[in-house]
Design an enzyme around this catalytic site. Structure first.
Site, PDB file in Angstrom:
ATOM      1  N   CYS A  72      40.461  10.302  14.090  1.00 61.76           N
ATOM      2  CA  CYS A  72      39.399   9.792  13.216  1.00 61.76           C
ATOM      3  C   CYS A  72      38.458   8.818  13.911  1.00 61.76           C
ATOM      4  O   CYS A  72      37.241   8.982  13.896  1.00 61.76           O
ATOM      5  CB  CYS A  72      40.011   9.099  11.999  1.00 61.76           C
ATOM      6  SG  CYS A  72      41.019  10.164  10.955  1.00 61.76           S
ATOM      7  N   HIS A 126      35.975   4.531  10.938  1.00 66.73           N
ATOM      8  CA  HIS A 126      37.410   4.231  10.852  1.00 66.73           C
ATOM      9  C   HIS A 126      37.603   2.732  10.642  1.00 66.73           C
ATOM     10  O   HIS A 126      38.509   2.312   9.930  1.00 66.73           O
ATOM     11  CB  HIS A 126      38.138   4.704  12.114  1.00 66.73           C
ATOM     12  CG  HIS A 126      39.621   4.833  11.907  1.00 66.73           C
ATOM     13  ND1 HIS A 126      40.173   5.828  11.138  1.00 66.73           N
ATOM     14  CD2 HIS A 126      40.656   4.095  12.365  1.00 66.73           C
ATOM     15  CE1 HIS A 126      41.488   5.707  11.137  1.00 66.73           C
ATOM     16  NE2 HIS A 126      41.807   4.664  11.858  1.00 66.73           N
TER      17      HIS A 126
END
Length: 320
Positions: A72, A126
């Site tokens: 991510c 993130h």
């Protein structure tokens, strides 16, 4: 309300001609975590994805677009900064591009600095990037269990973790419920439905000014939790296990996964393969999560706000 153009056009840069014609076109940027091309628009007829398919028909669909890095943090840093992981040196989830290249102007920040109200909610970065937003980013809860037995399970796991003095990621992994559940509840009892409601409210609030709105759905990331009615769209007996279930010849060990995240969920074995029955259940569950996001996209659709968009762009991010 000004017409909405594609997030793709925003990423690539709108031409001077299109800017002149549309003045400040609004942008709705939709990110969906861990979304594979298992969609109708990619020829996967077993998947029910009419709204994403509609987005694909109304805009530009990439057939050879790959995530920069299969985690991510690195992928989102790359997408939103416009820099490859090889440039930022970020290959994991613990760093933000701000730590290594603080001068970079991120995609939402570019809009913010050019007369737009830049808003973000859900999983966009993130780690959050305050410089990107005109008002505070709205987070969305990532892991929520609603079945009473799973709520009770989590309470026991949390008590055990507290007794052991676990903190941080160790506590998080030790207190997770099962990898999937389906409670018979309304959409907004789970994070995706609640986020869609927030997106609709925000669209109504800012529709009369130029905006860049980034909405980040976490599913189909683990856990595969969603209202029961979405799982009921699929027949378990019609789901087949992959015919190819072993590493390709001469593939390096580094290219393989140990399912580190999957194994942190209750009921998944700490090592070795899952059973065929577990694999079928997980395939069923992840397919059911797709229509939940579909429903969320429907409710966040700007048609409901009284304006016809030129197009919307579905952004897929995948670590699967």
């Amino acid at each position: 309300m000004k017409p909405i153009t594609t997030a793709l056009a925003a990423i690539l840069g709108l031409t001077a001609a299109s800017l002149a014609a549309a003045e400040k076109p609004n942008v709705l940027f939709i990110a969906v975590d861990d979304l594979r091309p298992e969609l109708g628009c990619y020829g996967k007829t077993q998947i029910k994805s009419p709204n994403i398919d509609r987005l694909a028909r109304s805009g530009v669909m990439f057939t050879r677009a790959y995530c920069q890095q299969a985690v991510c943090g690195a992928t989102r840093n790359s997408l939103l900064s416009g820099l490859r992981p090889d440039t930022t040196g970020i290959y994991g989830n613990t760093k933000s591009f701000r730590q290594v290249m603080p001068q970079i102007v991120a995609l939402p920040q570019q809009f913010k600095q050019n007369g737009y109200r830049s808003l973000g909610m859900g999983k966009i970065y993130h780690q959050n990037d305050p410089a990107s937003w005109s008002e505070p980013w709205i987070p969305a809860p990532g892991m929520v269990w609603r079945l009473p037995e799973n709520v009770a399970l989590q309470a026991r796991l949390k008590a055990d973790a507290a007794q052991k003095g676990l903190t941080g990621i160790k506590r998080s992994r030790a207190t997770r419920g099962p990898a999937a559940e389906a409670a018979d509840v309304a959409d907004n009892v789970y994070p995706e439905g609640a986020l869609a409601d927030t997106a609709v409210e925000t669209l109504r609030r800012v529709k009369d000014e130029p905006f860049f709105l980034a909405v980040g759905f976490i599913r189909p990331h683990l856990p595969f939790n969603c209202p029961k009615r979405y799982w009921d769209l699929y027949d378990r007996d019609q789901i087949r296990l992959p015919a190819f279930d072993h590493p390709p010849k001469d593939s390096p060990d580094f290219a393989l996964t140990s399912w580190g995240e999957m194994r942190s969920y209750h009921g998944i074995p700490p090592s070795g393969p899952v059973t065929d029955e577990q694999a079928l259940e997980l395939l069923h569950r992840v397919q059911g999560v797709g229509p939940l996001v579909e429903g969320a996209l429907t409710r966040a659709n700007v048609h409901q706000q009284g304006a016809r968009p030129d197009a919307e762009q579905q952004q897929g991010h995948g670590g699967h």
